[in-house]
Design an enzyme around this catalytic site. Sequence first.
Site, PDB file in Angstrom:
ATOM      1  N   VAL A 226       0.828  -1.206   0.000  1.00  0.00           N
ATOM      2  CA  VAL A 226       0.000   0.000   0.000  1.00  0.00           C
ATOM      3  C   VAL A 226       0.863   1.257   0.000  1.00  0.00           C
ATOM      4  CG1 VAL A 226      -1.736   1.299   1.295  1.00  0.00           C
ATOM      5  CG2 VAL A 226      -1.925  -1.190   1.117  1.00  0.00           C
ATOM      6  N   GLU A 227       1.974   1.214   0.730  1.00  0.00           N
ATOM      7  CA  GLU A 227       2.829   2.401   0.857  1.00  0.00           C
ATOM      8  C   GLU A 227       3.567   2.728  -0.439  1.00  0.00           C
ATOM      9  OE1 GLU A 227       3.309   4.599   3.122  1.00  0.00           O
ATOM     10  OE2 GLU A 227       2.441   3.803   4.965  1.00  0.00           O
TER      11      GLU A 227
END
Length: 322
Positions: A226-227
């Site tokens: 996600v990052e």
Amino acid sequence: MWEVVDWFKKLVPVVVAAALAGSWWFLGNGAQTGGNVPGEQRVSTVEVSRGAVERPPSMTTAARPSRVLAHYGFGEDGYRPFAVLDFGTAVGAALPGTVVAAGEGTVKLECSGRTVLTYAGLERISVRPGETIGAGGPLGLAKGPVTLRAERGGRALDPVALLWPEMSRFTAEAGVVEKEREAIIRRAVREETRPVRNPAELEPLFREAAGEAGLDPELLKAVAAVESNFDPGAVSSKGALGLMQLMPETAESLGVSDPFDPAQNVRAGARYLRGLLDRFGNLELALAAYNAGPGTVERNGGIPPETREYVRKVLNVLESGN
């Protein structure tokens, strides 16, 4: 005897006439020359509490110091409730106000907002108690450092941060941190774009870092997905760096010398996430703190609204196993 009286009566008009003529000559010639005695320099006079201070008309006052010689607050020699400043020769008021005390080298100025400024170390004072003075107005002369205290409502303040924040040591320190951060970001931008790594290639790294931190490797991979989408060279708009999107100050505190090195970045990210789990005792709160900062989560008393979507995405990736 009467002859003497007659002679005196004749002499008086002559003396009076001569005196009047001398006066008219002095007024006419003296006014044209400014009334100065030959050889004297013309000066302007400023009234003070004990007479008058003379200073050349060309002298200008300085309401802003040229240097901060010693800052307010704690230093090597202990706590200092004032700042030591270099104003030059003529010291001016930093703010408009009313003089509440003047004497013995000190001027106390009461300004708006219950702010009181006290200047000490003046050689000659050029104001009187009760006098209203504008910003930049002359307070006195100084031949060395001047100490300045600032108070508001009886509470001591940092006069430099209050009046000239750009000269404050805290602003200078923040500027150094910001420059270091910008340097890291510029370095990232200058480097060639690194290809997104195949998550399978990073599997051993995630397992090793997760094992060291006592985490589920799938959780660590979900955060990285996600990052940064597994991009070791990722740089966010806010300056977060690398696979686990560490902020420069966080990376530095975790001992990371190269945030774009996958091994260093993932190990640091794992340690940081472990610490947040221990701190909050809840996975969702720990994920929110990883994204928004632990202070933001604590101030909100839970997951901040702007972070809920991030937490949802990480949990979805974790549940799907992708």
